[in-house]
Design a protein around this motif. Sequence first.
Motif, mmCIF file in Angstrom:
data_model
loop_
_atom_site.group_PDB
_atom_site.id
_atom_site.type_symbol
_atom_site.label_atom_id
_atom_site.label_comp_id
_atom_site.label_asym_id
_atom_site.label_seq_id
_atom_site.Cartn_x
_atom_site.Cartn_y
_atom_site.Cartn_z
ATOM 1 N N SER A 131 -2.683 5.722 5.865
ATOM 2 C CA SER A 131 -2.351 4.496 5.123
ATOM 3 C C SER A 131 -3.543 3.883 4.398
ATOM 4 N N GLY A 132 -4.759 4.269 4.781
ATOM 5 C CA GLY A 132 -5.934 3.708 4.116
ATOM 6 C C GLY A 132 -6.313 4.414 2.832
ATOM 7 N N ALA A 133 -5.670 5.539 2.559
ATOM 8 C CA ALA A 133 -5.986 6.298 1.347
ATOM 9 C C ALA A 133 -5.625 5.498 0.101
ATOM 10 N N LEU A 134 -6.431 5.636 -0.933
ATOM 11 C CA LEU A 134 -6.087 5.068 -2.238
ATOM 12 C C LEU A 134 -5.172 6.047 -2.961
ATOM 13 N N TRP A 135 -4.391 5.542 -3.886
ATOM 14 C CA TRP A 135 -3.504 6.414 -4.655
ATOM 15 C C TRP A 135 -4.309 7.435 -5.449
ATOM 16 N N GLU A 136 -5.512 7.066 -5.879
ATOM 17 C CA GLU A 136 -6.323 8.025 -6.630
ATOM 18 C C GLU A 136 -6.722 9.209 -5.749
ATOM 19 N N ASP A 137 -6.910 8.959 -4.434
ATOM 20 C CA ASP A 137 -7.181 10.057 -3.503
ATOM 21 C C ASP A 137 -5.992 11.012 -3.453
ATOM 22 N N ALA A 138 -4.805 10.431 -3.371
ATOM 23 C CA ALA A 138 -3.583 11.244 -3.301
ATOM 24 C C ALA A 138 -3.374 12.035 -4.592
ATOM 25 N N ILE A 139 -3.622 11.398 -5.725
ATOM 26 C CA ILE A 139 -3.428 12.063 -7.028
ATOM 27 C C ILE A 139 -4.356 13.269 -7.160
ATOM 28 N N SER A 148 2.684 15.592 -7.862
ATOM 29 C CA SER A 148 2.374 14.238 -8.318
ATOM 30 C C SER A 148 3.098 13.222 -7.447
ATOM 31 N N ILE A 149 2.577 11.993 -7.423
ATOM 32 C CA ILE A 149 3.219 10.901 -6.678
ATOM 33 C C ILE A 149 4.568 10.582 -7.309
ATOM 34 N N SER A 150 5.564 10.350 -6.467
ATOM 35 C CA SER A 150 6.906 10.033 -6.973
ATOM 36 C C SER A 150 6.963 8.625 -7.562
ATOM 37 N N VAL A 151 6.586 7.622 -6.765
ATOM 38 C CA VAL A 151 6.594 6.221 -7.216
ATOM 39 C C VAL A 151 5.299 5.557 -6.775
ATOM 40 N N MET A 152 4.591 4.948 -7.712
ATOM 41 C CA MET A 152 3.391 4.181 -7.372
ATOM 42 C C MET A 152 3.155 3.134 -8.445
ATOM 43 N N GLN A 153 2.237 2.217 -8.142
ATOM 44 C CA GLN A 153 1.955 1.114 -9.054
ATOM 45 C C GLN A 153 1.162 1.581 -10.278
ATOM 46 N N SER A 159 -4.338 0.794 -2.075
ATOM 47 C CA SER A 159 -4.152 1.678 -0.917
ATOM 48 C C SER A 159 -2.667 1.937 -0.683
ATOM 49 N N VAL A 160 -2.387 3.078 -0.066
ATOM 50 C CA VAL A 160 -0.997 3.455 0.236
ATOM 51 C C VAL A 160 -0.366 2.438 1.184
ATOM 52 N N ARG A 337 1.033 14.183 -16.090
ATOM 53 C CA ARG A 337 1.555 13.018 -15.376
ATOM 54 C C ARG A 337 0.463 12.407 -14.496
ATOM 55 N N ASN A 338 -0.299 13.249 -13.818
ATOM 56 C CA ASN A 338 -1.349 12.742 -12.929
ATOM 57 C C ASN A 338 -2.443 12.006 -13.694
#
Length: 492
Positions: A131-139, A148-153, A159-160, A337-338
């Motif tokens: 849960s502490g990961a940032l969306w940029e880490d996930a991307i 790619s992330i399905s839904v994000m800001q 952070s997630v 998309r990413n």
Amino acid sequence: MKKKYLLILGALSVIALIFLSIPVVHVFKTKWSESDFQKTEIPKGYTNDASQLNLTKVDTIIQVPKNKIEIENQLRQILKYAKEKNLKVSLAGAQHSMGGHSIYPNGILLNMLPYKQMELDEKNNILTIGSGALWEDAIKFLDKHGKSISVMQAFSSFSVGGSMSVNGHGWQKNLPPISSSVVSFTLMNHNGEILNCSRAENPELFKLAIGGYGLFGIILDVKLKVVDNLALQFKYVRLNSENYVQYYKKFISDNPNVNLVFGRLRISNKHFLEEATINYFEKVNEKPLSLPAQNLKNEETKRLVFRSTVNSEYGKRLRWDLETGMNKISKNTVFSRNELLNDHVSLIENKDPNSTDLLQEYFIPERNFNQFIKDIKPILKNSELDLLNITIRAVNKDEDSYLNYAKENVFGFVFLFNQNKTTQQEQAMKILTNKLVDITIINEGTFYLPYRLHIDKAKMRKAYPQANSFFELKRKYDPQEIFENKFYLHYK
């Protein structure tokens, strides 16, 4: 005669150069003025959030471990200690909420950012992420797998866990908020027990914790749906704002190839709220490129253009003209998309220590779209606060979170204001917010809860009639009220 002609031509060239240089000079005046600013440091033993208006003394700030076993053991010890010492626990990620949602005075603050391990189930398209990961880490992680992330800001620097706790929404075409992409998550409750929460297992806690502002426990591991990374081609439409819904249906809703989309309202005094753009990205039959390296020079130029609009009618007109002009140039450009999702909040960073940028968001049903714009126009025009931006995003009905803001399909109007850090401007913001919320309620809409706590409990419940039962259930699942923050103190 020839000499006279050359003199006239030369004079005209000089005039042209002067006028062409005016935008450049205006933008870089912002850069020059920023060189005099010194960054304000947070004193030891204090914390703050993105509003920069919540400097608060806390008992302890604890950075959690990266390792799963270590974090579980540590958190249990912290919860035990908090009960023994009668201390409250608040949870923090990137701290982009603006009303003290991640803060409790003299409490224990858990910095969850280190907990960000990731694992991809490619067969089922599910990402398990700390849960502490940032969306940029996930991307960046998913990009290596073509996902790619399905839904994000709109920004990848949140952070997630934070996005889940506010149930953020994105600019993905006609989708519900992030809640819709959550398969399940583990939650450590006030007793240190770890519960698996999904639509089938502990379903009530699942609904409460998503959009629950950290009041029901500590979200640890999250399973998210992921989608294929795609090649997307940029398109845009410029239109009168009163035709927005009509054009949106034609170019977006009825177009199966659209994947990402956002709208923008013109905010300069000239044609104030009368013009709009719809910016969208269509799937094309190409292989998406890998994430490009960060272009710091280009990003800084974009930031300066944005910052040059602060308290400047000329800057606001310039930005609109530059954006719409660039839209023509960039039309049909293909991105991955990413790449589009990986925008950082630093693109609009305010470096002035004497002011801050504050977000507000209002969710309006389609039937009241034009009336809402008509109603807010005089309120915004007469306000002393500086409006920097209004973005529009469609959000589909949220069936998953308890404290849902999208009770039906809505358009989200995202406002960004610049406010001086003075008592006078804070009071002006409170008055403005209440007026905008009143208009929102009249137009059968809701306001977003992660921002400044300027709305009283009674008015909040007009927009969120389920609030009383939400807070009752908070006390059911956390009877000692271990998990608290300023949001809870204000609205409970």
